[in-house]
Write an enzyme that holds these catalytic residues in place. Sequence first.
Site, PDB file in Angstrom:
ATOM      1  N   ARG A 182       0.810  -1.222   0.000  1.00  0.00           N
ATOM      2  CA  ARG A 182       0.000   0.000   0.000  1.00  0.00           C
ATOM      3  C   ARG A 182       0.845   1.273   0.000  1.00  0.00           C
ATOM      4  NH1 ARG A 182      -4.904   2.113   2.481  1.00  0.00           N
ATOM      5  NH2 ARG A 182      -4.529   3.768   3.987  1.00  0.00           N
TER       6      ARG A 182
ATOM      7  N   GLU B 186     -13.806   6.396  -3.618  1.00  0.00           N
ATOM      8  CA  GLU B 186     -13.422   5.011  -3.342  1.00  0.00           C
ATOM      9  C   GLU B 186     -14.173   4.190  -4.379  1.00  0.00           C
ATOM     10  OE1 GLU B 186     -11.217   3.900  -1.291  1.00  0.00           O
ATOM     11  OE2 GLU B 186     -10.914   5.524   0.163  1.00  0.00           O
TER      12      GLU B 186
HETATM   13 ZN   LIG Z   1      -6.515   4.316  -0.937  1.00  0.00          ZN
END
Ligand SMILES: [Zn+2]
Length: 428
Positions: free
Chosen positions: A235, A379
């Site tokens: 990430r 998102e």
């Molecule tokens: Zn993200």
Amino acid sequence: MESSCTMQAVFLHLLLLFGNIDATDDERKRYDGYRLYKVFVPDDESLELLTNMQDDDGYHLWLRPMINGTADVMISPARIQEFMQKVNTTKLEPELMMDNVQKYIDDENPRGNVRGAFDWLGYHRLNTIYSWLDSLVTQHPEIVKPIIGGSSYEGRRIKGVKLSYKEGNPGIFIEGGIHAREWISPAVVTYILNELILSDDSRVRYMAESYDWYIFPVFNPDGYEYTHTTNRLWRKTRRPTGRGCYGADPNRNWNFHWAEGGVSRNPCSEIYPGDKPFSETETRTMSQYIDSIQTKIFSYVAFHSYSQLLLIPYGHSNKRVSNYDDLFQIGNYSINALSQRYGTRYKVGNIVDIIYVASGGSMDWVRGTYNIPVTYTYELRDKGRYGFILPASQIIPTAKETLDSLVAMFEQAAKLGYGSSMTAQFRL
Ligand SMILES: [Zn+2]
Ligand SMILES: *[C@@H]1O[C@H](CO)[C@@H](O)[C@H](O)[C@H]1NC(C)=O
Ligand SMILES: *[C@@H]1O[C@H](CO)[C@@H](O)[C@H](O)[C@H]1NC(C)=O
Ligand SMILES: *[C@@H]1O[C@H](CO)[C@@H](O)[C@H](O)[C@H]1NC(C)=O
């Protein structure tokens, strides 16, 4: 019995042997036997249980828990039994989403490594994306200009383009790929860029030509490459940060209410905000670039995955921005338009209200520092069926519905006076 034991020993030996060959040949992190569970979080007790798993080895929160919401937890094979015991003593009812995460990774991107060709049938390596950006500049030199916005810890460039049909159009900044594993983000951002240039839909054309577009598909190039070469589920950035760990969360590292919540001071954590604001080369250099064009933009839109949300600042508190009602209304139009094509449902709202506290994000910094009025974070798909490992076959549908929503967003914003000219309403 005896012979089966012998067989097992031989098998184990072979496994170790191949395991060794595998390790020297290919350093890829594998997720064989990892499971993904979706867990409903009914109360504070369960919230605490899940939150405490955050930094435990073997537990990976894909989606952090929120009360009366769900958490998505990936669990290593060694921890599965322990997890089942833990949840057995609570009211948690985990739903198994993936019984072998590696299989989903193997099946995600069958067309991703077709050499040289850039398209939206697969997820592509950084160089393929960058070559495609270069080709846009070559093919459309009057409207597409290259920009090196910043650089990465490992020395990669953060490449983008400015798309402009008319000098002095109000500007929109598009950020993609700040979280390395959210592959759908660069894919959608590049699709949108392509449509802004080539679409013959009249509403898309009007939008494309009414604004100047600053588009950066991959804010975190080191992390993005690492997800392709070594660990699909990485990430963060790739700077060594201590305790033998790497990377800060580049969307917790911006200098606005930095580290006030939704972070972990453990450098191994996936939400480690860095040791200070702008500790990361990527955020520091991109913030300088954004500073250099801040008077030219009225909007900043960031793309993440996953959860199907359209987020309004801020993430450090549920205090509403001054034009929250406008942003909610624009966002509401936007997600309604998004749902038209395939029925994909989004929610819109303040970050803290609809997910959780998350401070130090890029959108918040842009909004809080420069008062850029129209700021959103998407998102993208999905809601946890595939999560970060969204099959490449969903790139085009995801991109199409997202473009629909963007058209509605800027049409409605213009109706409320945002970005319709360089005058009064351009800034609050
Ligand atoms: Zn993200
Ligand atoms: C969660 O939902 C229940 C039932 O709808 C409600 O009583 C409770 O207040 C909610 N808790 C929070 C923290 O929102
Ligand atoms: C969970 O509890 C149930 C009944 O209370 C029991 O049958 C089951 O074996 C338990 N599972 C685990 C993994 O502990
Ligand atoms: C949001 O959109 C829905 C559906 O069009 C509409 O019913 C609702 O009134 C809208 N809410 C706001 C605050 O604009």
